[in-house]
Design a protein around this motif. Structure first.
Motif, short mmCIF file in Angstrom:
data_model
loop_
_atom_site.label_atom_id
_atom_site.label_comp_id
_atom_site.label_asym_id
_atom_site.label_seq_id
_atom_site.Cartn_x
_atom_site.Cartn_y
_atom_site.Cartn_z
N PHE A 1 12.02 3.84 48.60
CA PHE A 1 12.39 3.52 49.97
C PHE A 1 11.68 4.44 50.95
O PHE A 1 11.31 4.02 52.06
CB PHE A 1 13.90 3.63 50.16
CG PHE A 1 14.66 2.39 49.78
CD1 PHE A 1 14.57 1.24 50.54
CD2 PHE A 1 15.46 2.37 48.65
CE1 PHE A 1 15.27 0.10 50.18
CE2 PHE A 1 16.17 1.23 48.29
CZ PHE A 1 16.07 0.10 49.05
N HIS A 2 11.49 5.70 50.58
CA HIS A 2 10.83 6.62 51.49
C HIS A 2 9.39 6.19 51.74
O HIS A 2 8.90 6.23 52.88
CB HIS A 2 10.86 8.05 50.94
CG HIS A 2 10.32 9.06 51.91
ND1 HIS A 2 8.99 9.44 51.92
CD2 HIS A 2 10.91 9.74 52.92
CE1 HIS A 2 8.80 10.32 52.89
NE2 HIS A 2 9.94 10.52 53.51
N SER A 3 8.69 5.75 50.70
CA SER A 3 7.31 5.30 50.86
C SER A 3 7.24 4.09 51.79
O SER A 3 6.36 4.00 52.65
CB SER A 3 6.70 4.96 49.50
OG SER A 3 6.70 6.08 48.64
N VAL A 4 8.15 3.15 51.61
CA VAL A 4 8.17 1.94 52.45
C VAL A 4 8.42 2.31 53.91
O VAL A 4 7.73 1.86 54.82
CB VAL A 4 9.23 0.94 51.94
CG1 VAL A 4 9.36 -0.24 52.91
CG2 VAL A 4 8.86 0.43 50.55
N TYR A 5 9.40 3.19 54.13
CA TYR A 5 9.75 3.52 55.52
C TYR A 5 8.76 4.47 56.17
O TYR A 5 8.69 4.54 57.41
CB TYR A 5 11.17 4.09 55.57
CG TYR A 5 12.21 3.00 55.68
CD1 TYR A 5 12.40 2.31 56.87
CD2 TYR A 5 12.97 2.64 54.58
CE1 TYR A 5 13.33 1.29 56.96
CE2 TYR A 5 13.91 1.62 54.65
CZ TYR A 5 14.08 0.95 55.85
OH TYR A 5 14.99 -0.07 55.94
N GLU A 6 7.98 5.20 55.40
CA GLU A 6 6.96 6.04 56.02
C GLU A 6 5.90 5.18 56.71
O GLU A 6 5.20 5.66 57.60
CB GLU A 6 6.29 6.93 54.97
CG GLU A 6 6.96 8.27 54.78
CD GLU A 6 6.90 9.14 56.03
OE1 GLU A 6 5.88 9.82 56.25
OE2 GLU A 6 7.89 9.13 56.79
N VAL A 7 5.79 3.91 56.32
CA VAL A 7 4.89 2.98 57.01
C VAL A 7 5.63 2.25 58.13
O VAL A 7 5.14 2.15 59.25
CB VAL A 7 4.31 1.96 56.01
CG1 VAL A 7 3.46 0.91 56.74
CG2 VAL A 7 3.47 2.67 54.95
N LEU A 8 6.84 1.75 57.83
CA LEU A 8 7.57 0.94 58.80
C LEU A 8 8.18 1.77 59.92
O LEU A 8 8.24 1.32 61.07
CB LEU A 8 8.68 0.14 58.10
CG LEU A 8 8.24 -0.85 57.04
CD1 LEU A 8 9.44 -1.56 56.47
CD2 LEU A 8 7.24 -1.86 57.61
N ALA A 9 8.67 2.94 59.60
CA ALA A 9 9.33 3.80 60.60
C ALA A 9 8.97 5.25 60.28
O ALA A 9 9.78 5.98 59.72
CB ALA A 9 10.84 3.60 60.57
N PRO A 10 7.74 5.67 60.62
CA PRO A 10 7.26 6.99 60.22
C PRO A 10 8.23 8.11 60.61
O PRO A 10 8.69 8.18 61.74
CB PRO A 10 5.93 7.12 60.97
CG PRO A 10 5.48 5.71 61.20
CD PRO A 10 6.73 4.93 61.40
N GLU A 11 8.55 8.94 59.62
CA GLU A 11 9.37 10.14 59.79
C GLU A 11 10.85 9.85 60.05
O GLU A 11 11.64 10.78 60.23
CB GLU A 11 8.81 11.05 60.88
CG GLU A 11 7.38 11.50 60.63
CD GLU A 11 6.89 12.49 61.67
OE1 GLU A 11 7.50 12.58 62.74
OE2 GLU A 11 5.89 13.18 61.39
N ALA A 12 11.26 8.58 60.06
CA ALA A 12 12.67 8.26 60.33
C ALA A 12 13.59 8.84 59.26
O ALA A 12 14.75 9.16 59.54
CB ALA A 12 12.87 6.76 60.44
N LEU A 13 13.09 8.96 58.04
CA LEU A 13 13.90 9.50 56.94
C LEU A 13 13.52 10.94 56.62
O LEU A 13 13.92 11.46 55.58
CB LEU A 13 13.74 8.62 55.69
CG LEU A 13 14.16 7.16 55.84
CD1 LEU A 13 13.97 6.40 54.54
CD2 LEU A 13 15.63 7.06 56.28
#
Length: 588
Positions: free
Chosen positions: A270-282
């Motif tokens: 999930f972190h890899s996916v969100y680093e593209v969709l919402a950079p740094e959100a996690l």
């Protein structure tokens, strides 16, 4: 007022650095589990908007001296987080008027809601059930001024389907499908399904993930809206495709990921996916691992409480997931049947003899030959899975022949070309058509057309690769029966495959048969599939109980190695019994 330390903001790294007394530092670690537990005079935190808000709350209890840059970042981030959370809640609770989204074909209300949430949150993973029209939700936002030019990134077999859908819903938009892996002058485009000369940048570019690597520099900062179809393709952190996707997305205004199965394996993806969709959100990968994976930093790290994590993503407006029941578009039920088939023991035994040496290498205790172990693991996996597929292929074909006595058409999923060859020969009277990695896009389109054509009574079997059909639409009009002749390591792949038939406009109950042998790779794969599924489902649907949540922290291929040596009599460790693969199964 006395302070307990100081907080500084590092703009180049977008990090807060807090130096404080030991007592306050201990409290800080308890409030922010993403902080490293290593002893240090100062601690660092990624400066997300959520962290800004939480730090201000913490500083009400333990005042910290903040310089001008830190104070500005804290206040600005906190205000944005409050505003965004309120806007997301108002939209989800339907307290906010719905935007019209004027398309040629009117979108459904839940599709409009998804598009409006994207415009509100700017970064969204849309994880609706397979077949609920995520493509339409993505197209809703395209005609808005802030979205153009837009970019659609999709698997290799889907660009034409995307162009057709855009022509259907938004015929006023010009579309160009990228045909080469390196940039070239765009001279032609499609508008409303009609070819015309391009006088400027097309409204929408459609490109596959592999070609994106050559276009990333050209498109970064140009496209304002990026759609990543089958967003599970982004789970490979650090790959060239992932790096290209991140480079383009981080300079876009709107980022949308589409996938009913956003990860295929373990929660860390999930972190890899969100680093593209919402950079740094996690936060950073290490922060995510500490906060959500219990401090496990490996590639197979699991989210320790998927239910809580799923609720967190929804509350932050980072993910939207609706089931068919929630939007009132329920289908007849999908029946999953686990069918035990015979397998040629001689084929598996022959492969196992060749696998013994590979198994010994995989199980070596020393790390001195890590590269050799990785190569051996790959070879062992390929050897045992293909041998298992070949050993049961004649029995799978016989089962499909039996189904065709009462079913008009069958989609048969597999993985190895050697297995496809056996199936084609055994089923040749039904003129099977192929949709695997060996055909060109034109050949695959022709195969689908033949299979879906009701007047073509001969082509009653579609042999499809497990990982080549994601996103394909239209099979629901021709078929109601799916057979998994070979298994995949990921349950998400099985769900995507069944979803090619079990989707909107399917008017009949769908049955998915899983052909499982009691020898070879199948027993181990069935066990691992239970683990991987437990990571995905509670995140998407937190009200659903965990499915087969097994504590199996051993590498999948290591299990194959143990099984191979156990059968050869070289180890005494028993091969684990295979648990149920599905939460509600019918065993034949």
């Amino acid at each position: 007022m006395p302070t307990h330390g100081a907080i500084r903001y590092s703009g180049d790294r977008n990090m807060f650095v807090v130096a404080c007394t030991p007592m306050v530092r201990a409290r800080l670690r308890r409030c922010f589990p993403r902080i490293s537990m290593n002893a240090a005079h100062a601690v660092a935190l990624k400066a997300t908007d959520e962290v800004c808000r939480d730090l201000l709350w913490f500083m009400e209890r333990f005042p910290l001296e903040a310089d001008a840059h830190a104070a500005e970042r804290l206040q600005g981030g906190a205000v944005r987080h409050v505003d965004r959370e309120a806007a997301v809640a108002a939209l989800i609770d339907q307290r906010q008027p719905m935007l019209p989204f004027d398309l040629a074909l009117p979108p459904r209300d839940y599709q409009r809601q998804a598009a409006q949430l994207l415009l509100t949150s700017r970064n969204l993973l849309l994880a609706d059930d397979v077949g609920l029209g995520k493509t339409c939700s993505a197209i809703c936002a395209m005609p808005t001024p802030e979205a153009l030019p837009a970019l659609v990134v999709c698997p290799t077999h889907l660009p034409r389907q995307w162009a057709a859908e855009i022509a259907l819903f938004a015929p006023q938009l010009s579309v160009h499908i990228v045909t080469k892996g390196s940039p070239y002058p765009i001279k032609w485009q499609m508008r409303g399904g009609v070819k015309e000369r391009a006088t400027s940048m097309p409204d929408v570019l459609v490109i596959n993930y592999h070609k994106l690597r050559g276009w990333a520099e050209q498109l970064a900062g140009v496209v304002r809206y990026v759609v990543f179809d089958e967003a599970q393709q982004l789970r490979g952190d650090g790959t060239s495709i992932w790096s290209a996707a991140r480079h383009v997305a981080e300079r876009a205004t709107l980022r949308l990921g589409l996938s009913a199965t956003p990860i295929y394996n373990y929660g860390i993806e999930f972190h890899s996916v969100y680093e593209v969709l919402a950079p740094e959100a996690l936060g950073t990968r290490d922060e995510f691992s500490r906060e959500w994976c219990g401090g496990n930093f490996g590639e197979k790290a699991r989210v320790h409480d998927p239910n809580v994590f799923g609720n967190y993503l929804r509350g932050q407006g980072l993910m939207l997931r609706r089931t068919r029941a929630e939007v009132g578009r329920e289908l007849p039920p999908l029946t999953k049947v686990v069918h035990e088939v015979d397998a040629d023991s001689q084929t598996i035994d022959a492969a196992r003899k060749s696998a013994v040496e590979l198994a010994r290498i995989v199980l070596q205790a020393t790390e001195a030959f890590r590269g050799q172990k990785m190569q051996a693991a790959g070879e062992l996996d390929a050897l045992m899975r293909q041998a298992t597929g070949v050993a049961k292929a004649p029995f799978v074909a016989a089962f499909v022949r039996l189904l065709l006595e009462s079913e008009p058409r069958v989609v048969l999923f597999g993985w190895h070309h050697a297995v496809y060859g056996i199936w084609r020969e055994a089923l040749r009277e039904y003129r099977p058509v192929m949709y695997t990695g060996a055909e060109s896009p034109t050949q695959r389109d022709a195969a689908l057309a033949r299979f879906k054509d009701p007047s073509d009574e001969g082509s009653r079997v579609l042999i499809m690769s497990l990982r080549s059909g994601a996103g394909v639409d239209g099979l629901q009009h021709a078929c109601r029966t799916v057979v998994f002749g070979e298994l995949d390591w990921s349950p998400g792949v099985h769900e995507q495959c069944a979803g090619r038939v079990h989707r909107d406009a399917q008017g009949e109950p769908v049955t998915a048969y899983y052909m499982c042998a009691d020898d070879g790779a199948d027993p181990i794969m069935i066990e691992v599939l239970g683990v991987k599924r437990s990571q995905l489902e509670p995140v998407r649907n937190p009200n659903m109980p965990l499915v087969e949540r097994l504590e199996t922290g051993v590498d999948n291929i290591r299990r194959l190695a143990v099984a191979a040596l156990a059968r050869a009599g070289e180890v005494s460790a028993p091969v684990p019994a295979a648990p149920s693969l599905f939460e509600a199964e019918v065993t034949v």
